[in-house]
Design a protein around this motif. Structure first.
Motif, mmCIF file in Angstrom:
data_model
loop_
_atom_site.group_PDB
_atom_site.id
_atom_site.type_symbol
_atom_site.label_atom_id
_atom_site.label_comp_id
_atom_site.label_asym_id
_atom_site.label_seq_id
_atom_site.Cartn_x
_atom_site.Cartn_y
_atom_site.Cartn_z
ATOM 1 N N SER A 133 0.826 -1.199 0.000
ATOM 2 C CA SER A 133 0.000 0.000 0.000
ATOM 3 C C SER A 133 0.864 1.254 0.000
ATOM 4 C CB SER A 133 -0.916 0.015 1.234
ATOM 5 O OG SER A 133 -0.139 0.025 2.420
ATOM 6 N N GLY B 170 0.675 5.883 0.612
ATOM 7 C CA GLY B 170 -0.091 7.017 1.076
ATOM 8 C C GLY B 170 0.742 8.282 1.078
ATOM 9 N N SER C 248 -4.546 7.356 1.832
ATOM 10 C CA SER C 248 -3.955 6.331 0.981
ATOM 11 C C SER C 248 -4.019 6.732 -0.492
ATOM 12 C CB SER C 248 -4.662 5.000 1.187
ATOM 13 O OG SER C 248 -6.016 5.078 0.774
ATOM 14 N N TYR D 256 -3.308 0.470 -3.351
ATOM 15 C CA TYR D 256 -2.875 -0.772 -2.719
ATOM 16 C C TYR D 256 -3.210 -1.940 -3.634
ATOM 17 C CZ TYR D 256 -7.746 -1.028 -0.942
ATOM 18 O OH TYR D 256 -9.105 -1.048 -0.813
#
Length: 226
Positions: A163, A165, A174, A177
Motif C-alpha cells: 500500500s 499514502g 492512501s 494498494y
C-alpha cells in the motif's frame, strides 16, 4: 496415513483434526458447532480406512479437553481400541510387533484418559495478531510539506498487501494498494503537485487514486506501467 510415531498425537491426520478444532475454538466458536463442521469438512478422512481412526482420536481428544466429548464419538473410539481395529490398521501398513506393542500402550492410555471427565475445559487462547511493515519507499515532496510512502504489510508473518499514502503534518490518506507480493513499484515527484508512479504492468490495483488533496494542497498522480 503419514505416521510420525506411535503416540496418539504422533501423526499428521490427528494433528489436522485437532489443530483445526482449536483454531476455531480459540476464535470463540462453540465445540458442538466446531465438531459438526470438522466432520463435514474432513468427511473423506473420517471415512478412509487408514485415516478414520486418527481422525476420531483427534476429534475425541479436542472434545474431551473442552468438556464436550460426544458419547457417539467416545463409543466409536472405545470400540476401535478395544476391538484391536487400530492395531490391525497399523499391521496392514507394515508395523512390526515391537511397534504394535508400543501403539497398544498408547491406545490404552488414551482410552483411560478420555474415560475420565476433565475437571475444567481448556482455556481459549486469543489468536495471535502481529503486524509488521516493510518500508519500500519514503519520498518527501519538493515543497517539504508532504511525504509519499510505499510499504508491504505482514500479519503473523504472512504477506497482507502493498500500500501507499501521502502524509502531511496534520494528516493524510492512501493512494493505492494491491495484494501481490514482490511486484516492482516506485515513484518520484515531478514537482510538488505531480507524483509519478512506475509499476509492473501486471499489477492489479485494488485502489488507484489519480489525485490527492489535503487542506488546499492538491495535485495529480500519474501511473506508468512497465
Amino acid at each position: 496415513m503419514g505416521t510420525w510415531n506411535t503416540k496418539i498425537n504422533g501423526n499428521d491426520t490427528f494433528q489436522d483434526i485437532y489443530q483445526n478444532f482449536f483454531d476455531a475454538y480459540n476464535q470463540g466458536k462453540e465445540p458442538a458447532d466446531i465438531s459438526k463442521q470438522i466432520q463435514d469438512d474432513y468427511a473423506e478422512m473420517f471415512e478412509d480406512s487408514d485415516d478414520r481412526n486418527n481422525s476420531l482420536f483427534g476429534l475425541a481428544l479436542a472434545q474431551w479437553e473442552t468438556k464436550s466429548l460426544d458419547q457417539t464419538i467416545y463409543k466409536q473410539v472405545k470400540e476401535i481400541i478395544e476391538s484391536g481395529n487400530d492395531l490391525e490398521v497399523w499391521k496392514g501398513l507394515g508395523a512390526d510387533s515391537k511397534t504394535l506393542e508400543k501403539r497398544k500402550k498408547e491406545l490404552d492410555k488414551f482410552l483411560i484418559q478420555i474415560s475420565t471427565v476433565r475437571e475444567k475445559p481448556k482455556r481459549r487462547v486469543r489468536p495471535k495478531f502481529e503486524y509488521a511493515a516493510n518500508h519500500l519507499l519514503t519520498l518527501p515532496a519538493p515543497d517539504g510539506q508532504k511525504t509519499f510512502e510505499i510499504l508491504e504489510s505482514y500479519v503473523n508473518g504472512e504477506y497482507k498487501d502493498t500500500s501507499s499514502g501521502i502524509t502531511w503534518a496534520g494528516g493524510g490518506g492512501s493512494v493505492f494498494y494491491f495484494y501481490t507480493k514482490g511486484k516492482f513499484v516506485t515513484a518520484r515527484w515531478v514537482d510538488s503537485q505531480t507524483l509519478e508512479i512506475r509499476h509492473d504492468k501486471t499489477i492489479e490495483f485494488a485502489k488507484k487514486d489519480e489525485t490527492f488533496y489535503f487542506c488546499g494542497d492538491q495535485g495529480v498522480i500519474k501511473y506508468i506501467a512497465e
